[in-house]
Motif scaffolding. Structure first.
Motif, PDB file in Angstrom:
ATOM      1  N   VAL A   1      29.423 -87.039 -67.939  1.00  0.00           N
ATOM      2  CA  VAL A   1      30.056 -85.929 -68.649  1.00  0.00           C
ATOM      3  C   VAL A   1      29.193 -84.664 -68.581  1.00  0.00           C
ATOM      4  CG1 VAL A   1      30.896 -85.120 -70.892  1.00  0.00           C
ATOM      5  CG2 VAL A   1      31.291 -87.474 -70.192  1.00  0.00           C
ATOM      6  N   PHE A   2      27.884 -84.828 -68.678  1.00  0.00           N
ATOM      7  CA  PHE A   2      27.008 -83.660 -68.630  1.00  0.00           C
ATOM      8  C   PHE A   2      27.135 -82.934 -67.291  1.00  0.00           C
ATOM      9  CE2 PHE A   2      23.007 -81.574 -67.580  1.00  0.00           C
ATOM     10  CZ  PHE A   2      22.880 -80.717 -68.668  1.00  0.00           C
ATOM     11  N   LYS A   3      27.015 -83.693 -66.175  1.00  0.00           N
ATOM     12  CA  LYS A   3      27.141 -83.072 -64.843  1.00  0.00           C
ATOM     13  C   LYS A   3      28.529 -82.456 -64.667  1.00  0.00           C
ATOM     14  CE  LYS A   3      23.851 -85.921 -62.293  1.00  0.00           C
ATOM     15  NZ  LYS A   3      23.705 -86.925 -61.234  1.00  0.00           N
ATOM     16  N   TYR A   4      29.557 -83.180 -65.120  1.00  0.00           N
ATOM     17  CA  TYR A   4      30.930 -82.687 -64.978  1.00  0.00           C
ATOM     18  C   TYR A   4      31.112 -81.373 -65.738  1.00  0.00           C
ATOM     19  CZ  TYR A   4      36.050 -82.692 -64.950  1.00  0.00           C
ATOM     20  OH  TYR A   4      37.365 -82.352 -64.774  1.00  0.00           O
ATOM     21  N   SER A   5      30.556 -81.290 -66.898  1.00  0.00           N
ATOM     22  CA  SER A   5      30.765 -80.119 -67.749  1.00  0.00           C
ATOM     23  C   SER A   5      29.854 -78.942 -67.430  1.00  0.00           C
ATOM     24  CB  SER A   5      30.554 -80.500 -69.219  1.00  0.00           C
ATOM     25  OG  SER A   5      31.472 -81.489 -69.589  1.00  0.00           O
ATOM     26  N   TYR A   6      28.605 -79.219 -67.017  1.00  0.00           N
ATOM     27  CA  TYR A   6      27.646 -78.120 -66.918  1.00  0.00           C
ATOM     28  C   TYR A   6      27.086 -77.828 -65.521  1.00  0.00           C
ATOM     29  CZ  TYR A   6      27.792 -78.493 -71.951  1.00  0.00           C
ATOM     30  OH  TYR A   6      28.217 -78.528 -73.245  1.00  0.00           O
ATOM     31  N   CYS A   7      27.220 -78.727 -64.578  1.00  0.00           N
ATOM     32  CA  CYS A   7      26.632 -78.489 -63.241  1.00  0.00           C
ATOM     33  C   CYS A   7      27.573 -77.724 -62.314  1.00  0.00           C
ATOM     34  CB  CYS A   7      26.212 -79.803 -62.598  1.00  0.00           C
ATOM     35  SG  CYS A   7      24.791 -80.558 -63.405  1.00  0.00           S
ATOM     36  N   ASN A   8      28.849 -77.753 -62.587  1.00  0.00           N
ATOM     37  CA  ASN A   8      29.814 -77.043 -61.748  1.00  0.00           C
ATOM     38  C   ASN A   8      30.784 -76.290 -62.638  1.00  0.00           C
ATOM     39  OD1 ASN A   8      29.270 -77.996 -58.902  1.00  0.00           O
ATOM     40  ND2 ASN A   8      29.431 -79.962 -59.982  1.00  0.00           N
ATOM     41  N   LYS A   9      31.118 -75.094 -62.203  1.00  0.00           N
ATOM     42  CA  LYS A   9      32.001 -74.244 -63.005  1.00  0.00           C
ATOM     43  C   LYS A   9      33.390 -74.865 -63.146  1.00  0.00           C
ATOM     44  CE  LYS A   9      33.443 -69.469 -63.397  1.00  0.00           C
ATOM     45  NZ  LYS A   9      33.355 -68.127 -62.818  1.00  0.00           N
ATOM     46  N   GLU A  10      33.953 -75.298 -62.013  1.00  0.00           N
ATOM     47  CA  GLU A  10      35.290 -75.915 -62.017  1.00  0.00           C
ATOM     48  C   GLU A  10      35.250 -77.177 -61.150  1.00  0.00           C
ATOM     49  OE1 GLU A  10      38.569 -73.252 -61.248  1.00  0.00           O
ATOM     50  OE2 GLU A  10      37.354 -71.552 -61.907  1.00  0.00           O
ATOM     51  N   PRO A  11      34.884 -78.320 -61.725  1.00  0.00           N
ATOM     52  CA  PRO A  11      34.730 -79.551 -60.935  1.00  0.00           C
ATOM     53  C   PRO A  11      36.027 -80.026 -60.273  1.00  0.00           C
ATOM     54  CG  PRO A  11      34.303 -79.969 -63.266  1.00  0.00           C
ATOM     55  CD  PRO A  11      34.533 -78.509 -63.111  1.00  0.00           C
ATOM     56  N   HIS A  12      37.160 -79.798 -60.913  1.00  0.00           N
ATOM     57  CA  HIS A  12      38.433 -80.211 -60.300  1.00  0.00           C
ATOM     58  C   HIS A  12      38.729 -79.369 -59.050  1.00  0.00           C
ATOM     59  CE1 HIS A  12      39.414 -77.044 -63.166  1.00  0.00           C
ATOM     60  NE2 HIS A  12      40.461 -76.750 -62.401  1.00  0.00           N
ATOM     61  N   VAL A  13      38.342 -78.101 -59.043  1.00  0.00           N
ATOM     62  CA  VAL A  13      38.506 -77.254 -57.852  1.00  0.00           C
ATOM     63  C   VAL A  13      37.546 -77.714 -56.762  1.00  0.00           C
ATOM     64  CG1 VAL A  13      38.294 -74.900 -56.943  1.00  0.00           C
ATOM     65  CG2 VAL A  13      39.322 -75.282 -59.196  1.00  0.00           C
ATOM     66  N   LEU A  14      36.322 -78.099 -57.178  1.00  0.00           N
ATOM     67  CA  LEU A  14      35.350 -78.642 -56.226  1.00  0.00           C
ATOM     68  C   LEU A  14      35.910 -79.898 -55.565  1.00  0.00           C
ATOM     69  CD1 LEU A  14      32.444 -78.663 -55.020  1.00  0.00           C
ATOM     70  CD2 LEU A  14      31.826 -80.119 -56.973  1.00  0.00           C
ATOM     71  N   LEU A  15      36.475 -80.800 -56.362  1.00  0.00           N
ATOM     72  CA  LEU A  15      37.073 -82.026 -55.828  1.00  0.00           C
ATOM     73  C   LEU A  15      38.199 -81.700 -54.852  1.00  0.00           C
ATOM     74  CD1 LEU A  15      37.515 -85.089 -55.713  1.00  0.00           C
ATOM     75  CD2 LEU A  15      38.943 -84.861 -57.753  1.00  0.00           C
ATOM     76  N   ASP A  16      39.048 -80.777 -55.217  1.00  0.00           N
ATOM     77  CA  ASP A  16      40.162 -80.381 -54.355  1.00  0.00           C
ATOM     78  C   ASP A  16      39.651 -79.783 -53.047  1.00  0.00           C
ATOM     79  OD1 ASP A  16      42.971 -80.041 -53.846  1.00  0.00           O
ATOM     80  OD2 ASP A  16      42.673 -77.890 -54.194  1.00  0.00           O
ATOM     81  N   SER A  17      38.659 -78.939 -53.131  1.00  0.00           N
ATOM     82  CA  SER A  17      38.102 -78.279 -51.946  1.00  0.00           C
ATOM     83  C   SER A  17      37.440 -79.282 -51.003  1.00  0.00           C
ATOM     84  CB  SER A  17      37.090 -77.220 -52.396  1.00  0.00           C
ATOM     85  OG  SER A  17      36.440 -76.665 -51.287  1.00  0.00           O
ATOM     86  N   ILE A  18      36.618 -80.153 -51.567  1.00  0.00           N
ATOM     87  CA  ILE A  18      35.935 -81.165 -50.744  1.00  0.00           C
ATOM     88  C   ILE A  18      36.955 -82.108 -50.111  1.00  0.00           C
ATOM     89  CG2 ILE A  18      34.419 -83.182 -50.848  1.00  0.00           C
ATOM     90  CD1 ILE A  18      32.737 -81.647 -52.911  1.00  0.00           C
TER      91      ILE A  18
END
Length: 174
Positions: A23-40
Motif C-alpha cells: 500500500v505504501f509503494k502504491y500510494s506514495y511511490c507513483n503519482k498514478e499507479p493505475h496509469v503506470l500499469l496501463d502504460s506498461i
C-alpha cells in the motif's frame, strides 16, 4: 489496436487482474499507479504482438503470450516500485478490425485449408513409403530367387551333360 509481426491489425480484449501488494509503494511511490500499469501493459503487449504472427496470436501462442506478458509486466512494475502484484492476464478476444473481418476470415480459412492439404499429403506419404519399401524388397527377393534358380539350373544342366558322356570313353581315357 496493435500491429502483429506479419503486419496485421488486431483488436484484443485484454483483462489484467491485479491486487495491491504494498500500500505504501502504491500510494506514495507513483503519482498514478493505475496509469503506470496501463502504460506498461500497453507497451509490453505492443512488443509481444509485433514479434508474432496474427494466426499464432489468436490460436497456438495465446496461453504463452499471457504468461510472457504477465512476467514482463510484473518485472517492470517491480522496477518502478508500483506496489502492484499481477494476479492474471486474460486475453478474452483477439480479432481484426470489423471492416476487414470477412476478408480476414477467408484468409484464415485458406490457411486452415493449406494445413489440411499438407496433412493429407503427409498421410499419403506415410502410407506410400512403407508400400514402396515393401514392393522394392519384394522385387529384390524375386531377383535373388531368379538368380539362384538360374544358377542351380545351369549347374544341373552341366551335371546332366557330364552324365551323358558314355562310360566307355571314360575308360579309354584312363
Amino acid at each position: 489496436m496493435f500491429l502483429s509481426g506479419d503486419n496485421n491489425i488486431l483488436l484484443p480484449y485484454i483483462k489484467v487482474h491485479y491486487h495491491i501488494k504494498d500500500v505504501f509503494k502504491y500510494s506514495y511511490c507513483n503519482k498514478e499507479p493505475h496509469v503506470l500499469l496501463d502504460s506498461i501493459s500497453s507497451r509490453i503487449f505492443t512488443g509481444i504482438f509485433s514479434r508474432n504472427n496474427f494466426y499464432d496470436i489468436v490460436t497456438t501462442y495465446r496461453e504463452k503470450l499471457e504468461k510472457d506478458a504477465l512476467n514482463d509486466i510484473q518485472k517492470e512494475l517491480n522496477e518502478n516500485n508500483s506496489g502492484i502484484q499481477i494476479v492474471s492476464i486474460n486475453i478474452k478476444d483477439v480479432h481484426p478490425p470489423i471492416s476487414i473481418a470477412d476478408s480476414f476470415e477467408r484468409v484464415i480459412a485458406s490457411y486452415q485449408e493449406k494445413e489440411r492439404l499438407i496433412n493429407v499429403a503427409y498421410k499419403h506419404k506415410n502410407r506410400m513409403i512403407p508400400q514402396a519399401r515393401g514392393y522394392s524388397e519384394n522385387k529384390i527377393k524375386d531377383a535373388e530367387s531368379y538368380s539362384i534358380k538360374k544358377v542351380e539350373y545351369a549347374e544341373g544342366e552341366g551335371k546332366r551333360f557330364v552324365m551323358q558322356i558314355p562310360l566307355s570313353s571314360e575308360l579309354k581315357s584312363i
